[in-house]
Every structure is written in structure tokens, then in C-alpha cells.
Enzyme design. Structure first.
Site, PDB file in Angstrom:
ATOM      1  N   SER A   1       0.839  -1.200   0.000  1.00 47.17           N
ATOM      2  CA  SER A   1       0.000   0.000   0.000  1.00 47.17           C
ATOM      3  C   SER A   1       0.873   1.248   0.000  1.00 47.17           C
ATOM      4  CB  SER A   1      -0.858  -0.027   1.269  1.00 47.17           C
ATOM      5  OG  SER A   1      -1.424   1.240   1.509  1.00 47.17           O
TER       6      SER A   1
ATOM      7  N   TYR B   1      -2.130  -1.381  10.721  1.00 47.72           N
ATOM      8  CA  TYR B   1      -2.389  -1.920   9.378  1.00 47.72           C
ATOM      9  C   TYR B   1      -1.244  -1.552   8.436  1.00 47.72           C
ATOM     10  CZ  TYR B   1      -3.768  -1.365   4.550  1.00 47.72           C
ATOM     11  OH  TYR B   1      -3.742  -1.360   3.181  1.00 47.72           O
TER      12      TYR B   1
ATOM     13  N   LYS C   1       2.108  -3.823   6.442  1.00 40.54           N
ATOM     14  CA  LYS C   1       2.552  -3.783   5.038  1.00 40.54           C
ATOM     15  C   LYS C   1       4.058  -3.506   4.968  1.00 40.54           C
ATOM     16  CE  LYS C   1      -1.530  -4.448   3.278  1.00 40.54           C
ATOM     17  NZ  LYS C   1      -1.842  -5.743   2.660  1.00 40.54           N
TER      18      LYS C   1
END
Ligand code: UD1
Length: 332
Positions: A124, A149, A153
Site C-alpha cells: 500500500s 495496518y 505492510k
């Protein structure tokens, strides 16, 4: 030879499976329906007229995961089995680190055991934190993520770098998504956030449909043309096609670890989005300006040249296409 798609019933996974099947690939999906529904699988078949193999398993279950590798000839793995709700990740970080990071490690170990070394990872733009420059190129520094979150990544990207350094027979593509929106043109698959959406497009759709009263625009005092946040919204079908191009690249060239931005290269503000949505649907999107949302940045859009040059991929759908598709899915 098959492509294993973890999380293939989810939003981006399902659109990518459609593109894989359309490209004549054999597909094996695993999904535990933690954030998706079984109907999606039927709809993929309806759209493509093609079949695939499916296992309802949790990818954290090593024994069941190994069975998938035992029973199929897997050539490459695309990993979409990640949790992605920013707010929830702040409330429950261990859930996110366990599913996203431990899940990826288990998957990579299993791949290693069965000598499957092609891996395409859903990363992302969030890994850039506060971007070093705009538009963002792949060599911009990463780090400074503002929620667990995003940090999952970042960690997985690092794990992949270390893995490749230790064993150059791995063949890895890290795809950094900007803001995926829209749905398949059939209106059969799309994004279905549980509860009240936290992302812009799903929220706008629910306001236009009368489900939610009005949109809160998080700040109009950013240093942007109209003061509201600017993002690089990308149609999920364009994004899905980027995965096919990345797979072809891994197949064509000698092994390596490659990182690509998947975005359009164009930034639109929150109010641009509202306006485009109103124009396309003829619906009013009521909004009010509220405080900035903590953790938000002013501007985030990609320089997508590397993917264009090296993958021969480019996003072609417009903001209006995205609005039309999101609305079409909602109506169906
Ligand atoms: C968020 C996540 C990012 C994730 C991405 C998935 C954060 C900090 N980042 O990105 O990690 O990969 O979703 O698509 O949460 N907005 C409003 N009102 C709303 C919702 C959003 O004004 O009700 C604004 C935001 O302030 C922002 C823009 O709309 O300027 C886009 O927001 P959103 O769709 O949540 O995506 P990001 O925050 O860019």
C-alpha cells in the site's frame, strides 16, 4: 500450473481472479470469508464463464495450507488475505500482526517447502508515511506509518527484501496500491464494507443512496487547491490488471524483487470526488466540513512511470468511471 490466490473472494482478490481467468489462467482460491461472502465465487463464474478450484480455509492453518500445495501444481501466489481496516488495527493490533504478518510468513514458508518461489504481494502507498515528495516514486523513503495496518505492510515488505537477499531464486513483486475504488462493470462484484464505511468512496455511495445522512469532509484547511485531502483513486479493474502484468514480468525475466506503485498519477480532492459522483449519478451528496482526521496526510499521489515502463501497465479508467462503477454495484 495454477495461480494460488489467497483472499480471492475479497474485494481486490475477486477482481484479480476475474482478470486471471479472462487471461486463460488456472486459478486456485483460498478464503475463509472473514471479510467476504461465498456468493462472490458464483459471481466470478458468472462473469467469466470459467471455473476454478476453491478451498474454504484460513491461511494461518498450516496443515490445510500444505494440503492445497500437495493437491495442486502451484506456479505463483498472489496474497490478498490481509485485514485492511485502519481503525480496527489501532484497536486490535495483535489481530493485524498475526493475520497479516504471521499469515504471510506461514505462506512463504509453505511456498518454500513446495519450491514455489513466485510471490505477488499487495502492499500500500501507506508504507510511504508522510511522503518525501509528490508525486511519489518507488525510491522514496518508507516508514513512519501511522497505524498497525500500515505497519504490517511495511514489515512484510522488509521480510520479502530479507528473504530475497537470503535466496535469489525467489521472484517477488511488491505492488503498492494507491486508493482502490470502483467495481466490476457487470455490477456483480465490488466492495462491501461491514458497518459504517471509513473510506471515502463507500461513504459517498451510502450518502447518495440515502443510507447515511451526510458525508463529513475531514478538513478543508490543507495546503491543496480546495483545502481538502488529495488522493490517487484507482479503479479496481485497472489495479487487477496490474497484477496480471506483474505476474507476466516475473515469468518473463530472471528472478528478482521488484516494487511498483499502482496508481493513476493524478490526484483528486474530496470535493472533486463529491462533484464527479454527483455528475455521474445525478444524486446529491450532502456534506459538511469537520475537523481533520488524525493520521491523514494532505496529498498522496503516485508517479506510475516505473510500472508503465517495466510492466507495460497503465491505469486507463477515469474518476467518473470509478464513480459509475461504485454506484452501479450499490444499485445491484
Ligand atoms: C486509507 C488508509 C490507507 C489504506 C486506504 C485503503 C488511513 C490513514 N489510511 O487511506 O492506509 O491503504 O485507506 O483505501 O486511514 N475522507 C473524508 N471523509 C470520509 C472519509 C474520507 O473527508 O468520511 C477523506 C480523507 O480525509 C482523505 C480522503 O477522503 O483525504 C480519502 O480517505 P480514505 O478513503 O479513508 O483513504 P486514505 O485515508 O487515503
Amino acid at each position: 500450473m495454477s495461480i494460488l490466490v489467497t483472499g480471492g473472494a475479497g474485494y481486490i482478490g475477486s477482481h484479480t481472479v476475474v482478470e486471471l481467468l479472462n487471461a486463460g489462467r488456472e486459478v486456485v482460491i483460498i478464503d475463509n470469508f472473514s471479510n467476504s461472502k461465498p456468493e462472490v465465487l458464483e459471481r466470478i463464474k458468472q462473469i467469466t464463464g470459467k471455473d476454478f478450484k476453491f478451498y474454504e480455509i484460513d491461511y494461518l492453518n498450516r496443515k490445510e495450507l500444505e494440503k492445497v500445495f500437495e493437491e495442486n501444481e502451484i506456479e505463483a501466489v498472489m496474497n490478498f488475505a490481509g485485514y485492511k481496516a485502519v481503525g480496527e488495527s489501532v484497536q486490535n493490533p495483535l489481530k493485524y500482526y498475526n493475520n497479516n504478518v504471521s499469515g504471510a510468513i506461514g505462506l512463504l514458508e509453505t511456498m518454500n517447502k513446495y519450491n514455489v518461489k513466485k510471490f505477488i504481494f499487495s502492499s500500500s502507498a501507506t508504507v510511504y508515511g508522510e511522503p518525501e515528495k509528490i508525486p511519489i516514486t518507488e525510491d522514496c523513503k518508507t516508514g513512519g506509518t501511522t497505524n498497525p495496518y500500515g505497519t504490517t505492510k511495511l514489515f512484510i515488505e522488509q521480510i520479502l527484501q530479507d528473504l530475497y537477499k537470503s535466496d535469489e531464486t525467489w521472484d517477488i513483486a511488491i505492488l503498492r496500491y494507491f486508493n482502490p475504488v470502483g467495481a466490476h462493470e457487470s455490477g456483480l462484484i465490488g466492495e462491501e464494507p461491514q458497518g459504517i464505511p471509513s473510506n471515502l468512496m463507500p461513504y459517498v455511495v451510502r450518502v447518495a443512496s440515502g443510507d447515511l445522512e451526510q458525508l463529513s469532509v475531514f478538513g478543508n484547511d490543507y495546503d491543496t487547491p480546495d483545502g481538502t485531502g488529495v488522493r490517487d483513486y484507482i479503479h479496481v479493474v485497472d489495479l487487477a490488471q496490474g497484477h496480471i502484468k506483474a505476474l507476466e514480468k516475473l515469468e518473463k525475466e530472471k528472478t528478482g524483487i521488484y516494487t511498483y506503485n499502482l496508481g493513476t498519477g493524478v490526484g483528486y480532492s474530496v470535493l472533486d470526488m463529491v462533484k464527479a459522483f454527483e455528475e455521474v449519478t445525478g444524486k446529491k451528496v450532502k456534506y459538511k466540513i469537520v475537523e481533520r482526521r488524525p493520521g491523514d496526510i494532505a496529498i498522496c499521489y503516485s508517479n506510475p512511470q516505473k510500472a508503465k515502463i517495466e510492466l507495460g501497465w497503465q491505469a486507463i479508467k477515469t474518476l467518473k468511471d470509478m464513480c459509475k462503477a461504485s454506484w452501479g454495484y450499490m444499485q445491484k
